[in-house]
Enzyme design. Sequence first.
Site, PDB file in Angstrom:
ATOM      1  N   LYS A 188       0.812  -1.217   0.000  1.00 17.10           N
ATOM      2  CA  LYS A 188       0.000   0.000   0.000  1.00 17.10           C
ATOM      3  C   LYS A 188       0.846   1.268   0.000  1.00 17.10           C
ATOM      4  O   LYS A 188       0.333   2.365   0.165  1.00 17.10           O
ATOM      5  CB  LYS A 188      -0.952   0.004   1.198  1.00 17.10           C
ATOM      6  CG  LYS A 188      -1.959  -1.151   1.171  1.00 17.10           C
ATOM      7  CD  LYS A 188      -3.008  -1.033   2.258  1.00 17.10           C
ATOM      8  CE  LYS A 188      -2.429  -1.180   3.634  1.00 17.10           C
ATOM      9  NZ  LYS A 188      -3.423  -1.146   4.711  1.00 17.10           N
ATOM     10  N   CYS A 189       2.138   1.133  -0.213  1.00 19.80           N
ATOM     11  CA  CYS A 189       3.062   2.264  -0.224  1.00 19.80           C
ATOM     12  C   CYS A 189       2.981   2.977  -1.571  1.00 19.80           C
ATOM     13  O   CYS A 189       2.761   2.350  -2.607  1.00 19.80           O
ATOM     14  CB  CYS A 189       4.487   1.745   0.017  1.00 19.80           C
ATOM     15  SG  CYS A 189       5.765   3.019  -0.004  1.00 19.80           S
ATOM     16  N   GLY A 190       3.192   4.271  -1.564  1.00 22.63           N
ATOM     17  CA  GLY A 190       3.241   5.033  -2.803  1.00 22.63           C
ATOM     18  C   GLY A 190       4.376   4.604  -3.716  1.00 22.63           C
ATOM     19  O   GLY A 190       4.370   4.889  -4.910  1.00 22.63           O
TER      20      GLY A 190
END
Length: 159
Positions: free
Chosen positions: A35-37
């Site tokens: 879910k990290c950019g």
Amino acid sequence: MPSLTDFTATALTGEERHLSDFAGQVSLVVNTASKCGLAPQFEGLETLHQQFQEEGFTVLGFPSNQFKQELSDAEGISDYCQKNYGVTFPMFATVDVNGKGAHPIFQWLRSEAGGALGSSIKWNFTKFLVGRDGHVIKRYGPQTEPAEIAKDIAAALAD
């Protein structure tokens, strides 16, 4: 002095994996988060894996939720990585990368790399290039795109 091949880790599928399976290879060890950019880096990591695997290279992905950006279960992580980025490189169970509970691999990686980036891991997608001898060649920050590491991988494979 320990090397990468002295460690074991639990694969996303649940079995213990001896990193001695990667002895003599060049590896890029990465702490990941779905879910990290920076998750689009999975695509670049897979490209590196495909580009160099025939020469003895692999990416080793270690999900971490220490920055609160990882899915909660192994099946979800696996599905996300395969569905969105076609990941075929080995992925391991979620680990801590910092603190007293850090997985021994990350305690060792941080210790081996030291240097200008300091010992703690600041964010997801920190990368460690490990040579055929099982020792860290270089540490890369999260913003370093996988393609930027290709020259260093090629050089390590040539050694």
